[in-house]
Motif scaffolding. Structure first.
Motif, short mmCIF file in Angstrom:
data_model
loop_
_atom_site.label_atom_id
_atom_site.label_comp_id
_atom_site.label_asym_id
_atom_site.label_seq_id
_atom_site.Cartn_x
_atom_site.Cartn_y
_atom_site.Cartn_z
N LEU A 1 6.43 -0.70 -10.10
CA LEU A 1 6.02 -1.68 -11.09
C LEU A 1 6.98 -1.67 -12.28
N LYS A 2 7.35 -0.48 -12.71
CA LYS A 2 8.27 -0.35 -13.84
C LYS A 2 9.62 -0.98 -13.53
N ALA A 3 10.03 -0.93 -12.25
CA ALA A 3 11.31 -1.50 -11.84
C ALA A 3 11.24 -3.01 -11.63
N GLY A 4 10.06 -3.60 -11.83
CA GLY A 4 9.92 -5.04 -11.69
C GLY A 4 9.64 -5.50 -10.28
N GLU A 5 9.28 -4.56 -9.39
CA GLU A 5 9.02 -4.92 -7.99
C GLU A 5 7.57 -5.36 -7.76
N LEU A 6 6.70 -5.12 -8.75
CA LEU A 6 5.29 -5.48 -8.64
C LEU A 6 4.85 -6.18 -9.93
N THR B 1 -4.30 5.72 -8.92
CA THR B 1 -4.98 6.92 -9.40
C THR B 1 -4.19 7.43 -10.60
N GLN B 2 -4.82 7.46 -11.75
CA GLN B 2 -4.09 7.85 -12.96
C GLN B 2 -3.72 9.33 -12.94
N ASP B 3 -2.56 9.63 -13.44
CA ASP B 3 -2.13 11.01 -13.63
C ASP B 3 -2.94 11.59 -14.79
N PRO B 4 -3.74 12.66 -14.55
CA PRO B 4 -4.57 13.18 -15.65
C PRO B 4 -3.75 13.68 -16.84
N GLN B 5 -2.50 14.06 -16.61
CA GLN B 5 -1.65 14.54 -17.69
C GLN B 5 -0.97 13.39 -18.44
N ARG B 6 -0.84 12.25 -17.77
CA ARG B 6 -0.12 11.12 -18.37
C ARG B 6 -0.70 9.81 -17.83
N PRO B 7 -1.96 9.51 -18.19
CA PRO B 7 -2.59 8.31 -17.63
C PRO B 7 -1.95 7.03 -18.14
N LEU B 8 -1.61 6.16 -17.21
CA LEU B 8 -1.04 4.87 -17.56
C LEU B 8 -2.05 3.76 -17.29
N GLY B 9 -2.01 2.73 -18.11
CA GLY B 9 -2.81 1.55 -17.86
C GLY B 9 -4.25 1.66 -18.34
N CYS C 1 0.85 -1.20 0.00
CA CYS C 1 0.00 0.00 0.00
C CYS C 1 0.88 1.24 0.00
N ASP C 2 0.66 2.11 -0.98
CA ASP C 2 1.45 3.33 -1.10
C ASP C 2 0.71 4.28 -2.02
N ILE C 3 1.22 5.50 -2.17
CA ILE C 3 0.59 6.43 -3.09
C ILE C 3 0.94 6.04 -4.53
N SER C 4 0.06 6.40 -5.44
CA SER C 4 0.20 5.98 -6.84
C SER C 4 1.52 6.44 -7.45
N LYS C 5 1.97 7.62 -7.07
CA LYS C 5 3.19 8.19 -7.64
C LYS C 5 4.41 7.33 -7.33
N ARG C 6 4.35 6.55 -6.24
CA ARG C 6 5.47 5.66 -5.91
C ARG C 6 5.21 4.23 -6.39
N ILE C 7 3.93 3.87 -6.56
CA ILE C 7 3.62 2.52 -7.02
C ILE C 7 4.03 2.33 -8.48
N GLU C 8 3.77 3.34 -9.32
CA GLU C 8 4.06 3.21 -10.75
C GLU C 8 5.54 2.91 -11.03
N VAL D 1 -9.41 5.60 -11.77
CA VAL D 1 -8.69 4.47 -11.20
C VAL D 1 -8.22 3.59 -12.35
N GLY D 2 -6.92 3.28 -12.37
CA GLY D 2 -6.37 2.51 -13.46
C GLY D 2 -5.71 1.22 -13.00
N LEU D 3 -5.66 0.25 -13.90
CA LEU D 3 -4.97 -1.02 -13.67
C LEU D 3 -3.74 -1.05 -14.58
N ILE D 4 -2.58 -1.27 -13.99
CA ILE D 4 -1.34 -1.39 -14.76
C ILE D 4 -0.77 -2.78 -14.54
N MET D 5 -0.42 -3.43 -15.62
CA MET D 5 0.15 -4.78 -15.55
C MET D 5 1.62 -4.73 -15.94
N ALA D 6 2.43 -5.55 -15.30
CA ALA D 6 3.82 -5.70 -15.71
C ALA D 6 3.86 -6.37 -17.08
N PRO D 7 4.93 -6.15 -17.85
CA PRO D 7 5.06 -6.85 -19.13
C PRO D 7 5.06 -8.37 -18.91
#
Length: 297
Positions: free
Chosen positions: A147-152, A158-166, A137-144, A267-273
């Protein structure tokens, strides 16, 4: 609307591969990214989706400067398509003797955890006993970046309105709340509790107050929902939170209390590659849960 008889639509059968392409385009935001995900050419994907549109008599996707987005009909079909594709995967896995195993690492802000993920995670753990669940559990800005680093393996953010991912799962209205039996909103300078800096909603909440000319002072800041709720339930401050996360101990505020209208979060869902079977199964269950949550709301 593309000309086609209702009789033809009702008697037809869905092309599951085409539905998968439609979902991929919607989730990635364009044909180029969907092509990379599926290993198919953009033209092949485009033709299959055009065939779907002809079969159903509805335009399913809109192209704009922001990318490719589903139409209303497209959104409705995608909700059905995800369920159909999930059933197909379950059938193939069942006949192939495939069972999810290993560790599944999930990242989620704790307000979403409390609002609608806790029952799903508990149910998933019972239904998939060979999967070891790890939830951060953490804020979205640290979760993204985690995940990109392969830790999740997957994340709900919560999607960034300027750069929504997922893939967008749902929209969440943000509302003002205070404790029952207390009136901190009557103070000339509004006492405010918010999530710590880095929260994507925080600057927009402050901007709304500034635009409305409402004086405020930040009296409490915390990175977890439990801390913010404790402060608000103590009766000395107000906060803004997602509507689905409001507990019975709080009351809703609005224009009558001289508070500005707020906004919706997505609210967005992001999956690892290359997600594993456990991550795919959890994502399917999450989409189903969100669909049921929307219908119940």
């Amino acid at each position: 609307m593309i000309g086609v008889s209702r009789r033809h639509m009702m008697n037809g059968h869905f092309d599951l591969a085409a539905l998968g392409m439609l979902v991929a385009v919607a989730e990635t935001g364009g044909f180029t990214a969907a092509s990379a995900r599926l290993g198919r050419t953009q033209s092949a994907i485009s033709v299959r989706i055009q065939d779907l549109e002809s079969q159903l008599g509805h335009k399913l996707l809109e192209r704009s400067r922001r990318g490719v987005t589903p139409t209303d009909a497209g959104e409705r079909l995608i909700a059905h398509a995800r369920r159909l594709l999930a059933v197909e995967r379950e059938a193939l896995a069942d006949l192939g003797g495939e069972t999810p195993t290993g560790r599944l690492r999930i990242g989620v802000p704790d307000d979403y955890m409390d609002a609608y993920l806790r029952p799903l995670i508990a149910r998933f753990a019972v239904e998939h006993p060979k999967v070891e669940l790890e939830v951060r559990c953490d804020i979205s800005k640290r979760i993204e970046p985690a995940l990109k680093a392969g830790e999740l393996d997957l994340a709900v953010v919560t999607q960034d309105p300027q750069r929504p991912l997922g893939e967008m799962l749902r929209r969440e209205p943000l509302i003002w709340v205070a404790a029952r039996g207390h009136r901190p909103e009557l103070q000339e300078t509004l006492p405010l509790a918010l999530f710590s800096e880095g929260c994507r909603a925080r600057p927009r909440i402050l901007a709304a107050l500034n635009s409305a000319g409402r004086a405020y002072r930040l009296v409490f800041s915390c990175s977890h929902t439990s801390g913010v709720l404790s402060a608000v339930e103590g009766g000395f401050c107000v906060t803004a939170m997602t509507e689905s996360a409001v507990p019975p101990s709080l009351r809703r505020l609005g224009p009558a209390e001289d508070l500005p209208p707020l906004f919706e979060l997505t609210v967005g869902l992001i999956m690892a590659p290359h997600p594993g079977l456990a991550a795919q199964r959890f994502a399917d269950a999450l989409r189903e849960e969100m669909s049921a949550f929307r219908l119940a709301a």
